[in-house]
Structures are given as C-alpha cells and as structure tokens.
Design a protein around this motif. Structure first.
Motif, PDB file in Angstrom:
ATOM      1  N   SER A  82       0.831  -1.201   0.000  1.00 43.71           N
ATOM      2  CA  SER A  82       0.000   0.000   0.000  1.00 43.71           C
ATOM      3  C   SER A  82       0.870   1.257   0.000  1.00 43.71           C
ATOM      4  O   SER A  82       0.485   2.276  -0.556  1.00 43.71           O
ATOM      5  CB  SER A  82      -0.954   0.017   1.193  1.00 43.71           C
ATOM      6  N   VAL A  83       2.048   1.201   0.598  1.00 41.47           N
ATOM      7  CA  VAL A  83       2.954   2.348   0.590  1.00 41.47           C
ATOM      8  C   VAL A  83       3.391   2.656  -0.830  1.00 41.47           C
ATOM      9  O   VAL A  83       3.408   3.806  -1.265  1.00 41.47           O
ATOM     10  CB  VAL A  83       4.178   2.097   1.501  1.00 41.47           C
ATOM     11  N   PHE A  84       3.746   1.627  -1.621  1.00 41.16           N
ATOM     12  CA  PHE A  84       4.229   1.849  -2.974  1.00 41.16           C
ATOM     13  C   PHE A  84       3.132   2.328  -3.911  1.00 41.16           C
ATOM     14  O   PHE A  84       3.402   2.952  -4.914  1.00 41.16           O
ATOM     15  CB  PHE A  84       4.869   0.577  -3.539  1.00 41.16           C
ATOM     16  N   GLU A  85       1.881   2.029  -3.606  1.00 41.78           N
ATOM     17  CA  GLU A  85       0.782   2.423  -4.468  1.00 41.78           C
ATOM     18  C   GLU A  85       0.268   3.828  -4.165  1.00 41.78           C
ATOM     19  O   GLU A  85      -0.550   4.352  -4.891  1.00 41.78           O
ATOM     20  CB  GLU A  85      -0.373   1.421  -4.333  1.00 41.78           C
ATOM     21  N   ARG A  86       0.772   4.461  -3.127  1.00 43.74           N
ATOM     22  CA  ARG A  86       0.264   5.763  -2.715  1.00 43.74           C
ATOM     23  C   ARG A  86       1.117   6.881  -3.266  1.00 43.74           C
ATOM     24  O   ARG A  86       2.311   6.767  -3.406  1.00 43.74           O
ATOM     25  CB  ARG A  86       0.273   5.846  -1.190  1.00 43.74           C
ATOM     26  N   SER A  87       0.492   8.002  -3.552  1.00 45.94           N
ATOM     27  CA  SER A  87       1.256   9.168  -3.973  1.00 45.94           C
ATOM     28  C   SER A  87       1.509  10.091  -2.781  1.00 45.94           C
ATOM     29  O   SER A  87       2.378  10.926  -2.825  1.00 45.94           O
ATOM     30  CB  SER A  87       0.514   9.921  -5.076  1.00 45.94           C
ATOM     31  N   ALA A  88       0.716   9.966  -1.725  1.00 49.23           N
ATOM     32  CA  ALA A  88       0.899  10.772  -0.518  1.00 49.23           C
ATOM     33  C   ALA A  88       1.968  10.134   0.355  1.00 49.23           C
ATOM     34  O   ALA A  88       2.323   8.977   0.169  1.00 49.23           O
ATOM     35  CB  ALA A  88      -0.415  10.849   0.251  1.00 49.23           C
ATOM     36  N   PRO A  89       2.516  10.880   1.308  1.00 46.68           N
ATOM     37  CA  PRO A  89       3.523  10.312   2.194  1.00 46.68           C
ATOM     38  C   PRO A  89       2.990   9.092   2.930  1.00 46.68           C
ATOM     39  O   PRO A  89       1.807   8.994   3.213  1.00 46.68           O
ATOM     40  CB  PRO A  89       3.813  11.443   3.183  1.00 46.68           C
ATOM     41  N   ALA A  90       3.888   8.181   3.232  1.00 43.49           N
ATOM     42  CA  ALA A  90       3.514   6.972   3.962  1.00 43.49           C
ATOM     43  C   ALA A  90       3.561   7.280   5.450  1.00 43.49           C
ATOM     44  O   ALA A  90       4.556   7.753   5.958  1.00 43.49           O
ATOM     45  CB  ALA A  90       4.479   5.855   3.623  1.00 43.49           C
ATOM     46  N   PHE A  91       2.461   7.001   6.124  1.00 42.11           N
ATOM     47  CA  PHE A  91       2.395   7.233   7.555  1.00 42.11           C
ATOM     48  C   PHE A  91       2.304   5.909   8.291  1.00 42.11           C
ATOM     49  O   PHE A  91       1.559   5.024   7.895  1.00 42.11           O
ATOM     50  CB  PHE A  91       1.150   8.044   7.925  1.00 42.11           C
ATOM     51  N   THR A  92       3.038   5.800   9.355  1.00 40.89           N
ATOM     52  CA  THR A  92       2.807   4.771  10.344  1.00 40.89           C
ATOM     53  C   THR A  92       2.199   5.521  11.513  1.00 40.89           C
ATOM     54  O   THR A  92       2.781   6.479  12.009  1.00 40.89           O
ATOM     55  CB  THR A  92       4.120   4.090  10.767  1.00 40.89           C
ATOM     56  N   VAL A  93       1.015   5.144  11.920  1.00 38.94           N
ATOM     57  CA  VAL A  93       0.265   5.916  12.903  1.00 38.94           C
ATOM     58  C   VAL A  93       0.252   5.218  14.257  1.00 38.94           C
ATOM     59  O   VAL A  93      -0.017   4.026  14.343  1.00 38.94           O
ATOM     60  CB  VAL A  93      -1.187   6.155  12.421  1.00 38.94           C
ATOM     61  N   PHE A  94       0.546   5.984  15.293  1.00 41.35           N
ATOM     62  CA  PHE A  94       0.472   5.529  16.672  1.00 41.35           C
ATOM     63  C   PHE A  94      -0.534   6.428  17.370  1.00 41.35           C
ATOM     64  O   PHE A  94      -0.486   7.640  17.217  1.00 41.35           O
ATOM     65  CB  PHE A  94       1.839   5.630  17.353  1.00 41.35           C
ATOM     66  N   GLU A  95      -1.437   5.839  18.134  1.00 38.60           N
ATOM     67  CA  GLU A  95      -2.515   6.610  18.748  1.00 38.60           C
ATOM     68  C   GLU A  95      -2.563   6.415  20.255  1.00 38.60           C
ATOM     69  O   GLU A  95      -2.178   5.371  20.760  1.00 38.60           O
ATOM     70  CB  GLU A  95      -3.877   6.144  18.229  1.00 38.60           C
TER      71      GLU A  95
ATOM     72  N   PHE B  71       0.269   8.154  25.819  1.00 34.69           N
ATOM     73  CA  PHE B  71       1.248   8.167  24.727  1.00 34.69           C
ATOM     74  C   PHE B  71       2.658   7.984  25.290  1.00 34.69           C
ATOM     75  O   PHE B  71       3.448   7.204  24.770  1.00 34.69           O
ATOM     76  CB  PHE B  71       1.134   9.475  23.940  1.00 34.69           C
ATOM     77  N   SER B  72       2.967   8.693  26.364  1.00 35.97           N
ATOM     78  CA  SER B  72       4.285   8.564  27.018  1.00 35.97           C
ATOM     79  C   SER B  72       4.495   7.162  27.550  1.00 35.97           C
ATOM     80  O   SER B  72       5.566   6.580  27.380  1.00 35.97           O
ATOM     81  CB  SER B  72       4.411   9.548  28.182  1.00 35.97           C
ATOM     82  N   ALA B  73       3.468   6.621  28.210  1.00 41.80           N
ATOM     83  CA  ALA B  73       3.574   5.283  28.808  1.00 41.80           C
ATOM     84  C   ALA B  73       3.822   4.213  27.742  1.00 41.80           C
ATOM     85  O   ALA B  73       4.533   3.242  27.990  1.00 41.80           O
ATOM     86  CB  ALA B  73       2.316   4.960  29.602  1.00 41.80           C
ATOM     87  N   ALA B  74       3.260   4.401  26.557  1.00 43.67           N
ATOM     88  CA  ALA B  74       3.435   3.420  25.483  1.00 43.67           C
ATOM     89  C   ALA B  74       4.838   3.476  24.893  1.00 43.67           C
ATOM     90  O   ALA B  74       5.286   2.528  24.260  1.00 43.67           O
ATOM     91  CB  ALA B  74       2.398   3.644  24.387  1.00 43.67           C
ATOM     92  N   GLY B  75       5.538   4.588  25.079  1.00 41.78           N
ATOM     93  CA  GLY B  75       6.904   4.716  24.580  1.00 41.78           C
ATOM     94  C   GLY B  75       7.008   4.875  23.077  1.00 41.78           C
ATOM     95  O   GLY B  75       8.040   4.558  22.486  1.00 41.78           O
ATOM     96  N   PHE B  76       5.963   5.371  22.434  1.00 37.44           N
ATOM     97  CA  PHE B  76       5.999   5.572  20.988  1.00 37.44           C
ATOM     98  C   PHE B  76       7.062   6.596  20.622  1.00 37.44           C
ATOM     99  O   PHE B  76       7.207   7.624  21.271  1.00 37.44           O
ATOM    100  CB  PHE B  76       4.648   6.072  20.462  1.00 37.44           C
ATOM    101  N   GLN B  77       7.799   6.334  19.552  1.00 38.18           N
ATOM    102  CA  GLN B  77       8.763   7.277  18.996  1.00 38.18           C
ATOM    103  C   GLN B  77       8.181   7.769  17.682  1.00 38.18           C
ATOM    104  O   GLN B  77       7.994   6.984  16.766  1.00 38.18           O
ATOM    105  CB  GLN B  77      10.114   6.602  18.764  1.00 38.18           C
ATOM    106  N   VAL B  78       7.886   9.064  17.600  1.00 36.48           N
ATOM    107  CA  VAL B  78       7.260   9.605  16.398  1.00 36.48           C
ATOM    108  C   VAL B  78       8.051  10.788  15.872  1.00 36.48           C
ATOM    109  O   VAL B  78       8.824  11.414  16.597  1.00 36.48           O
ATOM    110  CB  VAL B  78       5.791  10.019  16.660  1.00 36.48           C
ATOM    111  N   ASP B  79       7.841  11.073  14.581  1.00 39.26           N
ATOM    112  CA  ASP B  79       8.450  12.248  13.953  1.00 39.26           C
ATOM    113  C   ASP B  79       7.581  13.480  14.152  1.00 39.26           C
ATOM    114  O   ASP B  79       8.082  14.569  14.372  1.00 39.26           O
ATOM    115  CB  ASP B  79       8.636  12.000  12.449  1.00 39.26           C
ATOM    116  N   VAL B  80       6.267  13.294  14.026  1.00 44.97           N
ATOM    117  CA  VAL B  80       5.310  14.386  14.193  1.00 44.97           C
ATOM    118  C   VAL B  80       4.195  13.896  15.108  1.00 44.97           C
ATOM    119  O   VAL B  80       3.632  12.829  14.883  1.00 44.97           O
ATOM    120  CB  VAL B  80       4.713  14.830  12.834  1.00 44.97           C
TER     121      VAL B  80
ATOM    122  N   PHE C 287       5.192  16.955  29.038  1.00 45.25           N
ATOM    123  CA  PHE C 287       5.389  16.015  27.935  1.00 45.25           C
ATOM    124  C   PHE C 287       6.499  16.504  27.000  1.00 45.25           C
ATOM    125  O   PHE C 287       7.380  15.736  26.619  1.00 45.25           O
ATOM    126  CB  PHE C 287       4.077  15.821  27.152  1.00 45.25           C
ATOM    127  N   ILE C 288       6.467  17.775  26.657  1.00 43.42           N
ATOM    128  CA  ILE C 288       7.491  18.337  25.767  1.00 43.42           C
ATOM    129  C   ILE C 288       8.864  18.263  26.416  1.00 43.42           C
ATOM    130  O   ILE C 288       9.849  17.913  25.774  1.00 43.42           O
ATOM    131  CB  ILE C 288       7.129  19.788  25.371  1.00 43.42           C
TER     132      ILE C 288
END
Length: 183
Positions: A53-66, A73-82, A98-99
């Motif tokens: 699905s990443v290769f078929e998309r023209s928009a940026p590929a997102f991996t989403v953490f919620e 979010f802090s407790a889960a230890g997710f590392q995100v770019d945005v 948090f910041i």
C-alpha cells in the motif's frame, strides 16, 4: 501477482513519517487516520506497515500511533516524527511536561480553535511546531505534517497571530536592549 509501481529514476518516494495522534475521542483519531489516508497502515507499535500500500500511494507513507492522552502516549513509549494533538490536553502543564520529556526532536501539530493555544508553544524546545483549526482539510493537514517533518513552523494565520505577536515583541525588546547597550 503483485503490481509494482515503476518510478522515474530522479523521483523518490516521500519519506515514511511516524505520526502520533493524541485525542480522547476515538472517533476523532479514526477520522484523522482516514482523512490522512493512513488507514491501511498499522497503529500497533511493533507492526510494520503494509509495503504494497505504501508503494501504491502518492501521498507520504504514515505509520500511525494513537493514544487517548499524552500520559498514555508517554507510557506506550511511541517514537514519532510528528505528534498531532487534537484539542488541548487536560492542562497546559501536562503539555509542558510532555514536551520536556520528549526532547528537542519532536515536531508538534496542535489542532484547536483557541488562538491563545499557540502562545504556549513559542518558547518550548520543539524541533518544529504548528497550529491548525480543527476543521482543516486533508490537504492542509498533509501539508502541515510534511512541513513539520522538515522542521518548519506552520499554522493558520488567525491562530498564529497571538503567538507571533508575543515572539516579535520579545525579540524587538531584546533588540532594543542590545542597541542601548552598544551605544
């Protein structure tokens, strides 16, 4: 048989962006995923995105953490770019904590209709930050996330004005003091 997308040699796929979405409203989180075209990708921390699905998309590929809250979010230890926060956290102090814990590599997008909300982001040690209205279009959200990923400041003018006014007055005061000290 899998269909492969062939790209011209001088074009490359956009980078994969690890996107965090924090909102207490599960429907809002799901809506943002769908609006951003991130629905086919994983919301699990350990799972890899579906590369076809990443290769078929023209928009940026997102991996989403919620998460429902910044604490979750802090407790889960997710590392995100945005990190996208839909609505204001329970308290501004929670946002500041948090910041402070995440360091300077975080780019933060705040979705709110409160023009005073950006004032709390001006002096924070963020790599990049932005503020958009809660009714922003998919195109505006995608543009903002891409710009934040690149380290830029983004936002709706009506929401940025109070923060930039505060920043400019602090900067001009500092410049006036410098000018007085050099004469």
């Amino acid at each position: 048989m899998s269909k492969r997308l062939s790209l011209p040699p001088r074009l490359s796929l956009p980078p994969s962006i690890r996107l965090g979405i924090v909102s207490p409203n599960p429907a809002l989180r799901a809506g943002l995923r769908v609006l951003l075209g991130a629905a086919p990708l994983s919301t699990d921390a350990g799972a890899a995105p579906d590369l076809d699905s990443v290769f078929e998309r023209s928009a940026p590929a997102f991996t989403v953490f919620e998460a429902a809250s910044l604490a979750d979010f802090s407790a889960a230890g997710f590392q995100v770019d945005v990190l996208t926060i839909a609505g204001l956290p329970a308290s501004r102090a929670e946002l500041h904590r948090f910041i402070a814990q995440t360091g300077e590599n975080l780019a933060l997008l705040l979705l709110t209709d409160d023009p005073q909300a950006a004032r709390s982001l001006v002096r924070q040690p963020l790599r990049a930050w932005g503020i958009l209205a809660t009714d922003s279009s998919a195109e505006e959200l995608l543009a903002a996330i891409n710009a934040l990923h690149e380290g830029l400041l983004v936002g709706a003018p009506a929401l940025l004005q109070p923060a930039l006014g505060q920043f400019l007055s602090a900067t001009s005061s500092g410049t006036a003091l410098e000018a007085q000290n050099t004469t």
